[in-house]
Design a protein around this motif. Sequence first.
Motif, PDB file in Angstrom:
ATOM      1  N   ASP A 105       0.811  -1.218   0.000  1.00 50.85           N
ATOM      2  CA  ASP A 105       0.000   0.000   0.000  1.00 50.85           C
ATOM      3  C   ASP A 105       0.852   1.279   0.000  1.00 50.85           C
ATOM      4  OD1 ASP A 105      -2.282   1.478  -0.133  1.00 50.85           O
ATOM      5  OD2 ASP A 105      -2.769   1.323   2.002  1.00 50.85           O
ATOM      6  N   LEU A 106       1.734   1.381  -0.979  1.00 51.77           N
ATOM      7  CA  LEU A 106       2.520   2.614  -1.117  1.00 51.77           C
ATOM      8  C   LEU A 106       1.648   3.788  -1.528  1.00 51.77           C
ATOM      9  CD1 LEU A 106       5.766   1.272  -2.831  1.00 51.77           C
ATOM     10  CD2 LEU A 106       5.421   1.925  -0.450  1.00 51.77           C
ATOM     11  N   VAL A 107       0.487   3.519  -2.095  1.00 56.41           N
ATOM     12  CA  VAL A 107      -0.427   4.605  -2.465  1.00 56.41           C
ATOM     13  C   VAL A 107      -0.846   5.369  -1.223  1.00 56.41           C
ATOM     14  CG1 VAL A 107      -2.697   5.130  -3.421  1.00 56.41           C
ATOM     15  CG2 VAL A 107      -1.223   3.454  -4.564  1.00 56.41           C
ATOM     16  N   SER A 108      -1.246   4.661  -0.172  1.00 59.58           N
ATOM     17  CA  SER A 108      -1.613   5.337   1.079  1.00 59.58           C
ATOM     18  C   SER A 108      -0.417   6.060   1.675  1.00 59.58           C
ATOM     19  CB  SER A 108      -2.162   4.321   2.083  1.00 59.58           C
ATOM     20  OG  SER A 108      -3.431   3.853   1.701  1.00 59.58           O
ATOM     21  N   LEU A 109       0.774   5.451   1.556  1.00 56.63           N
ATOM     22  CA  LEU A 109       1.971   6.104   2.081  1.00 56.63           C
ATOM     23  C   LEU A 109       2.234   7.424   1.375  1.00 56.63           C
ATOM     24  CD1 LEU A 109       4.534   6.147   3.802  1.00 56.63           C
ATOM     25  CD2 LEU A 109       5.642   4.743   2.047  1.00 56.63           C
ATOM     26  N   LEU A 110       2.083   7.456   0.054  1.00 54.98           N
ATOM     27  CA  LEU A 110       2.320   8.701  -0.690  1.00 54.98           C
ATOM     28  C   LEU A 110       1.302   9.771  -0.327  1.00 54.98           C
ATOM     29  CD1 LEU A 110       3.207   7.157  -4.170  1.00 54.98           C
ATOM     30  CD2 LEU A 110       4.770   8.313  -2.588  1.00 54.98           C
ATOM     31  N   HIS A 111       0.032   9.368  -0.168  1.00 57.63           N
ATOM     32  CA  HIS A 111      -0.972  10.346   0.260  1.00 57.63           C
ATOM     33  C   HIS A 111      -0.684  10.834   1.681  1.00 57.63           C
ATOM     34  CE1 HIS A 111      -3.748  10.386  -3.124  1.00 57.63           C
ATOM     35  NE2 HIS A 111      -3.624   9.070  -3.231  1.00 57.63           N
ATOM     36  N   ALA A 112      -0.227   9.938   2.534  1.00 54.14           N
ATOM     37  CA  ALA A 112       0.129  10.351   3.888  1.00 54.14           C
ATOM     38  C   ALA A 112       1.313  11.319   3.861  1.00 54.14           C
ATOM     39  CB  ALA A 112       0.481   9.124   4.724  1.00 54.14           C
ATOM     40  N   PHE A 113       2.278  11.062   2.981  1.00 55.48           N
ATOM     41  CA  PHE A 113       3.440  11.946   2.905  1.00 55.48           C
ATOM     42  C   PHE A 113       3.039  13.337   2.417  1.00 55.48           C
ATOM     43  CE2 PHE A 113       7.334  13.435   0.624  1.00 55.48           C
ATOM     44  CZ  PHE A 113       8.087  13.656   1.766  1.00 55.48           C
ATOM     45  N   ALA A 114       2.016  13.395   1.578  1.00 52.73           N
ATOM     46  CA  ALA A 114       1.519  14.712   1.154  1.00 52.73           C
ATOM     47  C   ALA A 114       1.028  15.508   2.365  1.00 52.73           C
ATOM     48  CB  ALA A 114       0.401  14.536   0.135  1.00 52.73           C
TER      49      ALA A 114
ATOM     50  N   SER B 148      11.429   4.856  10.212  1.00 48.37           N
ATOM     51  CA  SER B 148      11.108   3.787   9.269  1.00 48.37           C
ATOM     52  C   SER B 148       9.596   3.569   9.270  1.00 48.37           C
ATOM     53  CB  SER B 148      11.826   2.499   9.676  1.00 48.37           C
ATOM     54  OG  SER B 148      11.561   1.467   8.756  1.00 48.37           O
ATOM     55  N   VAL B 149       9.021   3.463   8.071  1.00 46.62           N
ATOM     56  CA  VAL B 149       7.574   3.377   7.928  1.00 46.62           C
ATOM     57  C   VAL B 149       7.185   2.053   7.284  1.00 46.62           C
ATOM     58  CG1 VAL B 149       5.505   4.520   7.024  1.00 46.62           C
ATOM     59  CG2 VAL B 149       7.526   5.872   7.616  1.00 46.62           C
ATOM     60  N   LEU B 150       6.135   1.429   7.811  1.00 46.18           N
ATOM     61  CA  LEU B 150       5.532   0.255   7.204  1.00 46.18           C
ATOM     62  C   LEU B 150       4.062   0.583   6.968  1.00 46.18           C
ATOM     63  CD1 LEU B 150       5.994  -3.457   8.122  1.00 46.18           C
ATOM     64  CD2 LEU B 150       3.690  -2.535   8.033  1.00 46.18           C
ATOM     65  N   SER B 151       3.608   0.474   5.715  1.00 45.75           N
ATOM     66  CA  SER B 151       2.257   0.917   5.351  1.00 45.75           C
ATOM     67  C   SER B 151       1.373  -0.207   4.838  1.00 45.75           C
ATOM     68  CB  SER B 151       2.356   2.007   4.285  1.00 45.75           C
ATOM     69  OG  SER B 151       3.099   1.547   3.161  1.00 45.75           O
TER      70      SER B 151
ATOM     71  N   THR C 279       1.410   0.099  10.241  1.00 47.42           N
ATOM     72  CA  THR C 279      -0.026  -0.157  10.217  1.00 47.42           C
ATOM     73  C   THR C 279      -0.335  -1.424  11.011  1.00 47.42           C
ATOM     74  OG1 THR C 279       0.337  -1.246   8.080  1.00 47.42           O
ATOM     75  CG2 THR C 279      -0.502   1.015   8.046  1.00 47.42           C
ATOM     76  N   ASP C 280      -1.511  -1.468  11.579  1.00 50.34           N
ATOM     77  CA  ASP C 280      -1.914  -2.570  12.453  1.00 50.34           C
ATOM     78  C   ASP C 280      -2.426  -3.739  11.612  1.00 50.34           C
ATOM     79  OD1 ASP C 280      -2.721  -4.206  14.451  1.00 50.34           O
ATOM     80  OD2 ASP C 280      -4.309  -2.906  15.232  1.00 50.34           O
ATOM     81  N   VAL C 281      -1.504  -4.522  11.070  1.00 55.51           N
ATOM     82  CA  VAL C 281      -1.850  -5.692  10.260  1.00 55.51           C
ATOM     83  C   VAL C 281      -0.967  -6.853  10.693  1.00 55.51           C
ATOM     84  CG1 VAL C 281      -2.652  -4.403   8.246  1.00 55.51           C
ATOM     85  CG2 VAL C 281      -0.228  -4.964   8.453  1.00 55.51           C
TER      86      VAL C 281
ATOM     87  N   PRO D 281      -4.348   7.301   5.583  1.00 54.60           N
ATOM     88  CA  PRO D 281      -3.218   8.201   5.361  1.00 54.60           C
ATOM     89  C   PRO D 281      -3.094   9.305   6.404  1.00 54.60           C
ATOM     90  CG  PRO D 281      -4.350   7.759   3.293  1.00 54.60           C
ATOM     91  CD  PRO D 281      -5.201   7.178   4.380  1.00 54.60           C
ATOM     92  N   ARG D 282      -4.225   9.811   6.881  1.00 49.12           N
ATOM     93  CA  ARG D 282      -4.158  10.905   7.855  1.00 49.12           C
ATOM     94  C   ARG D 282      -3.516  10.438   9.160  1.00 49.12           C
ATOM     95  NH1 ARG D 282      -6.398  15.789   8.225  1.00 49.12           N
ATOM     96  NH2 ARG D 282      -7.646  15.395   6.355  1.00 49.12           N
ATOM     97  N   ALA D 283      -3.940   9.264   9.654  1.00 51.86           N
ATOM     98  CA  ALA D 283      -3.356   8.743  10.894  1.00 51.86           C
ATOM     99  C   ALA D 283      -1.874   8.439  10.705  1.00 51.86           C
ATOM    100  CB  ALA D 283      -4.111   7.495  11.333  1.00 51.86           C
ATOM    101  N   LEU D 284      -1.524   7.896   9.545  1.00 50.06           N
ATOM    102  CA  LEU D 284      -0.121   7.592   9.256  1.00 50.06           C
ATOM    103  C   LEU D 284       0.706   8.872   9.234  1.00 50.06           C
ATOM    104  CD1 LEU D 284       1.754   5.197   8.490  1.00 50.06           C
ATOM    105  CD2 LEU D 284       1.258   5.701   6.095  1.00 50.06           C
ATOM    106  N   ALA D 285       0.164   9.912   8.645  1.00 52.23           N
ATOM    107  CA  ALA D 285       0.864  11.197   8.576  1.00 52.23           C
ATOM    108  C   ALA D 285       1.051  11.798   9.962  1.00 52.23           C
ATOM    109  CB  ALA D 285       0.095  12.158   7.677  1.00 52.23           C
ATOM    110  N   GLU D 286       0.019  11.763  10.782  1.00 48.77           N
ATOM    111  CA  GLU D 286       0.111  12.347  12.125  1.00 48.77           C
ATOM    112  C   GLU D 286       1.170  11.637  12.968  1.00 48.77           C
ATOM    113  OE1 GLU D 286      -3.829  12.085  13.635  1.00 48.77           O
ATOM    114  OE2 GLU D 286      -4.585  13.803  12.488  1.00 48.77           O
ATOM    115  N   ALA D 287       1.257  10.327  12.863  1.00 45.59           N
ATOM    116  CA  ALA D 287       2.254   9.589  13.623  1.00 45.59           C
ATOM    117  C   ALA D 287       3.665   9.935  13.142  1.00 45.59           C
ATOM    118  CB  ALA D 287       2.003   8.091  13.495  1.00 45.59           C
ATOM    119  N   CYS D 288       3.841  10.046  11.835  1.00 44.30           N
ATOM    120  CA  CYS D 288       5.157  10.403  11.294  1.00 44.30           C
ATOM    121  C   CYS D 288       5.581  11.798  11.740  1.00 44.30           C
ATOM    122  CB  CYS D 288       5.138  10.319   9.767  1.00 44.30           C
ATOM    123  SG  CYS D 288       5.003   8.647   9.107  1.00 44.30           S
TER     124      CYS D 288
END
Length: 552
Positions: free
Chosen positions: A319-328, A399-402, A425-427, A446-453
């Motif tokens: 899910d790099l798509v979610s990672l890229l949106h989170a990075f935005a 380090s990020v795992l998405s 991510t919780d998987v 993506p929003r939660a991933l961005a906030e944690a980063c």
Amino acid sequence: MRIGLLTEGGYPYLNGEARLWCDRLVRGLGQHEFDVYALSRSKRQENEGWPPLPPQVRAVRTVPLWRTEDDGPALGRRARRRFTEHYGDLATVLTTPTLDVSASQADRFASALYGLADLARDTGGLPTALRSETAVRTLERACRAPGARRTVRAARVPDLLAVAARLERALRPLSLDWYEDDALGAVDLCHAASGGPAALPGLLARHFTGVPLLVTEYGVRLRAHHLTSGAGDTAPAVRALLAAYQGRLAAEVYRQAACVTPGNGHARRWQERCGADRAKLRTVYPGLDATPFAEVGEAPHSGDPRTLVWVGQVEPAKDLVSLLHAFAEVRKAEPRTRLRVIGTSTANTAYLTHCKTLAAHLFPDEAEGRHAVGDNPVAFEETGDFPSLADAYASGAVSVLSSVVEGFPVGLVEAMLCGRATVSTDVGAVVEVIGGTGLVVPPRNPRALAEACVALLRDAGRRARLGAAARARALELFTVEQNIAAFHGIYLDIVSHSPVRRVVLGATGEPLPFAVPAEAHLPGRWTDRKARATPTWAPGPPVRATATEGAR
């Protein structure tokens, strides 16, 4: 002791699942002897060959799953009648509604499976029978019978042909000559490196000779089957019948195994749901070699404090798509942040291209603004671009795992060994692996991933504390040493509860009572080689069997 190591698509070949784990296990347990029985998946895998094997590997026998070496003998009338009876029972169980998990159905599946195995042993193999018109017609009768599932009642002739072909491939281990007294019948323990096809020879060795079976699953094979058998062009009836076979086989393997070792709690829950007895389950985490990560993990952080790092195999499940949106979103809060996507050489080319296109769309080059022309904040690289894998993790601060699908997150453990703070991510087994030493967010958010980063990027002290705690946890739980020690103890425990089964024959061909002492499970020679009878377990020179020698 002598171990029969059963693999499918892995050791001793150069590629495949669990190859490195098996190699480390064999090398780490030098006090034992190993006979490797390997099922190969493709011609390419066989052509790539084997790496150098340690001296404790006495023999290697291989057979391909991707093609049939020999059609086998044609069955006589009585044998055909036996085949139709057992194959019919197997087909009936597969067409039974999945809610019917009664003991009688499990016993009927086992009776059919072992009945086919006995027939294969008596006749020299079943490849021809399993591909015959009789097999297809037997499947059809089971699908049309009263009480069959609605899904399988709709099976057409092409569907039945497809199922028969897949079952023939799945049941090829029934026709192998691996179950004689000079093969798996001579080992003290069968250790299947995965479920599914690899565990079936161990199941049959237990049936024929009573050899105890140990099954290790770092990724539950039944779960993998469900994930890879998506809708696509496969008919629902085909998927239903094949899933039923995999489920029944998994249940029988768990029922007959002396011990089952899941690689994490996530796999353990799957096994329990498939019928595994909790008393037989013992979690053994995969072991990683911590040495390559020691220098980076023990050194002060040298990576860019404004850089996020993702390392792994580029594929949709990550899910790099979610990672890229989170990075935005991260860039909105921290405009100078960068993201390094570091993939392996086996990337999904189409998905990688899609991700690069998305990155170009989300972060267009600007003449004025956050970054200069030609300087995109997202860099796509490969692990080969770095001196070592540890240097790839060390190139950033977090380090990020998405992922949206994950079994045991090896990449996450590698980041922990490098002393990096992580956002995941919780998987799968992520929460179990992290154990409170990193931040965990819901997948596809993506929003939660961005906030944690952002939270970690803004707090260097917290990053250092989490990274140190993560490294300490990884060194305690996820190293090769703890893995080898655990299996050494399990081997001894299983063998200590198993009787010595070997029979030594005298010069007249009669069994010699008390010829094999209890300590025969231990390496060494416990009888005089000059005696009139020599135990079959006495060590000898290593033997390699070719692929054609693995089938009847």
